[in-house]
Design a protein around this motif. Structure first.
Motif, PDB file in Angstrom:
ATOM      1  N   MET A   1       6.118   9.983   3.941  1.00  0.00           N
ATOM      2  CA  MET A   1       6.331   9.011   2.900  1.00  0.00           C
ATOM      3  C   MET A   1       7.758   8.467   2.944  1.00  0.00           C
ATOM      4  SD  MET A   1       5.739   9.319  -1.227  1.00  0.00           S
ATOM      5  CE  MET A   1       4.139  10.013  -1.134  1.00  0.00           C
ATOM      6  N   LEU A   2       8.702   9.281   3.371  1.00  0.00           N
ATOM      7  CA  LEU A   2      10.091   8.839   3.408  1.00  0.00           C
ATOM      8  C   LEU A   2      10.365   7.821   4.502  1.00  0.00           C
ATOM      9  CD1 LEU A   2      12.039  12.130   2.664  1.00  0.00           C
ATOM     10  CD2 LEU A   2      11.658  10.188   1.155  1.00  0.00           C
ATOM     11  N   ASN A   3       9.448   7.674   5.454  1.00  0.00           N
ATOM     12  CA  ASN A   3       9.643   6.656   6.480  1.00  0.00           C
ATOM     13  C   ASN A   3       8.801   5.411   6.205  1.00  0.00           C
ATOM     14  OD1 ASN A   3       7.241   7.850   6.995  1.00  0.00           O
ATOM     15  ND2 ASN A   3       7.663   8.412   9.112  1.00  0.00           N
ATOM     16  N   ASP A   4       8.214   5.315   5.020  1.00  0.00           N
ATOM     17  CA  ASP A   4       7.448   4.139   4.606  1.00  0.00           C
ATOM     18  C   ASP A   4       8.397   3.144   3.936  1.00  0.00           C
ATOM     19  OD1 ASP A   4       5.681   2.277   3.659  1.00  0.00           O
ATOM     20  OD2 ASP A   4       4.342   3.717   2.706  1.00  0.00           O
ATOM     21  N   PRO A   5       8.567   1.949   4.505  1.00  0.00           N
ATOM     22  CA  PRO A   5       9.531   0.995   3.940  1.00  0.00           C
ATOM     23  C   PRO A   5       9.203   0.559   2.520  1.00  0.00           C
ATOM     24  CG  PRO A   5       8.482   0.094   5.923  1.00  0.00           C
ATOM     25  CD  PRO A   5       7.941   1.460   5.710  1.00  0.00           C
ATOM     26  N   ILE A   9      11.700   0.865  -0.713  1.00  0.00           N
ATOM     27  CA  ILE A   9      12.050  -0.284  -1.563  1.00  0.00           C
ATOM     28  C   ILE A   9      11.740   0.022  -3.026  1.00  0.00           C
ATOM     29  CG2 ILE A   9      11.454  -2.689  -2.075  1.00  0.00           C
ATOM     30  CD1 ILE A   9      11.035  -3.051   0.964  1.00  0.00           C
ATOM     31  N   ALA A  10      10.588   0.637  -3.290  1.00  0.00           N
ATOM     32  CA  ALA A  10      10.226   0.999  -4.656  1.00  0.00           C
ATOM     33  C   ALA A  10      11.197   2.034  -5.222  1.00  0.00           C
ATOM     34  CB  ALA A  10       8.791   1.524  -4.709  1.00  0.00           C
ATOM     35  N   ALA A  11      11.586   2.996  -4.412  1.00  0.00           N
ATOM     36  CA  ALA A  11      12.554   4.003  -4.864  1.00  0.00           C
ATOM     37  C   ALA A  11      13.909   3.369  -5.153  1.00  0.00           C
ATOM     38  CB  ALA A  11      12.696   5.102  -3.805  1.00  0.00           C
ATOM     39  N   ALA A  12      14.326   2.434  -4.308  1.00  0.00           N
ATOM     40  CA  ALA A  12      15.600   1.735  -4.541  1.00  0.00           C
ATOM     41  C   ALA A  12      15.538   0.932  -5.834  1.00  0.00           C
ATOM     42  CB  ALA A  12      15.918   0.833  -3.358  1.00  0.00           C
ATOM     43  N   ALA A  13      14.396   0.311  -6.111  1.00  0.00           N
ATOM     44  CA  ALA A  13      14.240  -0.448  -7.352  1.00  0.00           C
ATOM     45  C   ALA A  13      14.351   0.467  -8.568  1.00  0.00           C
ATOM     46  CB  ALA A  13      12.904  -1.185  -7.355  1.00  0.00           C
ATOM     47  N   MET A  14      13.790   1.666  -8.470  1.00  0.00           N
ATOM     48  CA  MET A  14      13.888   2.617  -9.583  1.00  0.00           C
ATOM     49  C   MET A  14      15.332   3.082  -9.789  1.00  0.00           C
ATOM     50  SD  MET A  14      10.417   4.890  -9.303  1.00  0.00           S
ATOM     51  CE  MET A  14      10.391   5.095  -7.531  1.00  0.00           C
ATOM     52  N   ILE A  15      16.048   3.287  -8.699  1.00  0.00           N
ATOM     53  CA  ILE A  15      17.457   3.690  -8.807  1.00  0.00           C
ATOM     54  C   ILE A  15      18.280   2.570  -9.431  1.00  0.00           C
ATOM     55  CG2 ILE A  15      19.506   4.236  -7.425  1.00  0.00           C
ATOM     56  CD1 ILE A  15      17.575   5.774  -5.537  1.00  0.00           C
ATOM     57  N   ILE A  16      17.987   1.330  -9.073  1.00  0.00           N
ATOM     58  CA  ILE A  16      18.686   0.191  -9.661  1.00  0.00           C
ATOM     59  C   ILE A  16      18.442   0.128 -11.162  1.00  0.00           C
ATOM     60  CG2 ILE A  16      18.708  -2.343  -9.738  1.00  0.00           C
ATOM     61  CD1 ILE A  16      18.296  -2.237  -6.669  1.00  0.00           C
ATOM     62  N   VAL A  17      17.215   0.411 -11.599  1.00  0.00           N
ATOM     63  CA  VAL A  17      16.900   0.424 -13.031  1.00  0.00           C
ATOM     64  C   VAL A  17      17.754   1.481 -13.741  1.00  0.00           C
ATOM     65  CG1 VAL A  17      15.107   0.972 -14.738  1.00  0.00           C
ATOM     66  CG2 VAL A  17      14.567  -0.481 -12.797  1.00  0.00           C
ATOM     67  N   VAL A  18      17.866   2.648 -13.161  1.00  0.00           N
ATOM     68  CA  VAL A  18      18.661   3.723 -13.771  1.00  0.00           C
ATOM     69  C   VAL A  18      20.139   3.336 -13.838  1.00  0.00           C
ATOM     70  CG1 VAL A  18      19.431   6.108 -13.481  1.00  0.00           C
ATOM     71  CG2 VAL A  18      17.029   5.528 -13.146  1.00  0.00           C
ATOM     72  N   ILE A  57       5.720  -0.267  -7.401  1.00  0.00           N
ATOM     73  CA  ILE A  57       4.997   1.007  -7.424  1.00  0.00           C
ATOM     74  C   ILE A  57       3.486   0.756  -7.373  1.00  0.00           C
ATOM     75  CG2 ILE A  57       4.448   3.033  -8.835  1.00  0.00           C
ATOM     76  CD1 ILE A  57       7.396   2.848  -9.845  1.00  0.00           C
ATOM     77  N   LEU A  58       3.018  -0.197  -8.166  1.00  0.00           N
ATOM     78  CA  LEU A  58       1.591  -0.520  -8.156  1.00  0.00           C
ATOM     79  C   LEU A  58       1.157  -1.068  -6.800  1.00  0.00           C
ATOM     80  CD1 LEU A  58       1.162  -2.132 -11.681  1.00  0.00           C
ATOM     81  CD2 LEU A  58       0.351   0.108 -10.923  1.00  0.00           C
ATOM     82  N   LEU A  59       1.996  -1.892  -6.194  1.00  0.00           N
ATOM     83  CA  LEU A  59       1.698  -2.409  -4.860  1.00  0.00           C
ATOM     84  C   LEU A  59       1.625  -1.279  -3.844  1.00  0.00           C
ATOM     85  CD1 LEU A  59       1.315  -4.953  -3.097  1.00  0.00           C
ATOM     86  CD2 LEU A  59       3.805  -4.929  -2.756  1.00  0.00           C
ATOM     87  N   PHE A  60       2.550  -0.350  -3.922  1.00  0.00           N
ATOM     88  CA  PHE A  60       2.555   0.792  -3.012  1.00  0.00           C
ATOM     89  C   PHE A  60       1.277   1.609  -3.159  1.00  0.00           C
ATOM     90  CE2 PHE A  60       3.479   5.314  -2.316  1.00  0.00           C
ATOM     91  CZ  PHE A  60       3.827   5.274  -0.976  1.00  0.00           C
ATOM     92  N   VAL A  61       0.905   1.916  -4.397  1.00  0.00           N
ATOM     93  CA  VAL A  61      -0.296   2.717  -4.636  1.00  0.00           C
ATOM     94  C   VAL A  61      -1.543   1.964  -4.166  1.00  0.00           C
ATOM     95  CG1 VAL A  61      -1.747   3.713  -6.455  1.00  0.00           C
ATOM     96  CG2 VAL A  61       0.731   4.050  -6.503  1.00  0.00           C
ATOM     97  N   THR A  62      -1.578   0.672  -4.419  1.00  0.00           N
ATOM     98  CA  THR A  62      -2.749  -0.124  -4.019  1.00  0.00           C
ATOM     99  C   THR A  62      -2.877  -0.195  -2.491  1.00  0.00           C
ATOM    100  OG1 THR A  62      -2.565  -1.467  -6.003  1.00  0.00           O
ATOM    101  CG2 THR A  62      -3.844  -2.384  -4.198  1.00  0.00           C
ATOM    102  N   LEU A  63      -1.780  -0.469  -1.829  1.00  0.00           N
ATOM    103  CA  LEU A  63      -1.843  -0.623  -0.371  1.00  0.00           C
ATOM    104  C   LEU A  63      -2.051   0.689   0.366  1.00  0.00           C
ATOM    105  CD1 LEU A  63       0.930  -3.299   0.254  1.00  0.00           C
ATOM    106  CD2 LEU A  63      -1.551  -3.607   0.238  1.00  0.00           C
ATOM    107  N   ARG A  64      -1.594   1.778  -0.227  1.00  0.00           N
ATOM    108  CA  ARG A  64      -1.720   3.080   0.449  1.00  0.00           C
ATOM    109  C   ARG A  64      -2.969   3.838   0.041  1.00  0.00           C
ATOM    110  NH1 ARG A  64       1.255   0.231   2.741  1.00  0.00           N
ATOM    111  NH2 ARG A  64       3.403   0.672   3.273  1.00  0.00           N
ATOM    112  N   GLY A  65      -3.852   3.205  -0.717  1.00  0.00           N
ATOM    113  CA  GLY A  65      -5.140   3.791  -1.034  1.00  0.00           C
ATOM    114  C   GLY A  65      -5.178   4.624  -2.293  1.00  0.00           C
ATOM    115  N   GLY A  66      -4.076   4.812  -2.961  1.00  0.00           N
ATOM    116  CA  GLY A  66      -4.060   5.538  -4.215  1.00  0.00           C
ATOM    117  C   GLY A  66      -4.306   7.030  -4.104  1.00  0.00           C
ATOM    118  N   ASN A  67      -4.291   7.585  -2.911  1.00  0.00           N
ATOM    119  CA  ASN A  67      -4.543   9.023  -2.745  1.00  0.00           C
ATOM    120  C   ASN A  67      -3.265   9.765  -2.840  1.00  0.00           C
ATOM    121  OD1 ASN A  67      -7.231   8.555  -2.503  1.00  0.00           O
ATOM    122  ND2 ASN A  67      -7.178   8.371  -0.292  1.00  0.00           N
TER     123      ASN A  67
END
Length: 67
Positions: A1-5, A9-18, A57-67
């Motif tokens: 998961m850490l090599n998924d761009p 990007i989603a993690a960076a967005a969350m850090i920016i929010v904080v 986050i929703l895009l990530f979950v949708t594209l990666r199958g939600g598993n």
């Protein structure tokens, strides 16, 4: 998961929010009128950044199958 761009990007967005949240809260304690305006503006930016982060986050979950 850490090599998924998209995850990174989603993690960076969350850090920016904080970070934006921290800056906004730190301005609350200053007590000046300018600090209050700056804090209010930072909270507006936080809402926008939070919307983007949730969308990513929703895009990530949708594209990666939600598993």
């Amino acid at each position: 998961m850490l090599n998924d761009p998209l995850f990174l990007i989603a993690a960076a967005a969350m850090i920016i929010v904080v970070i934006i949240l921290g800056i906004g809260i730190s301005n609350f304690g200053k007590g000046t009128k300018e600090a209050a305006k700056r804090s209010n503006k930072m909270m507006q930016y936080r809402i926008i950044a939070q919307f983007v982060a949730v969308g990513l986050i929703l895009l990530f979950v949708t594209l990666r199958g939600g598993n």
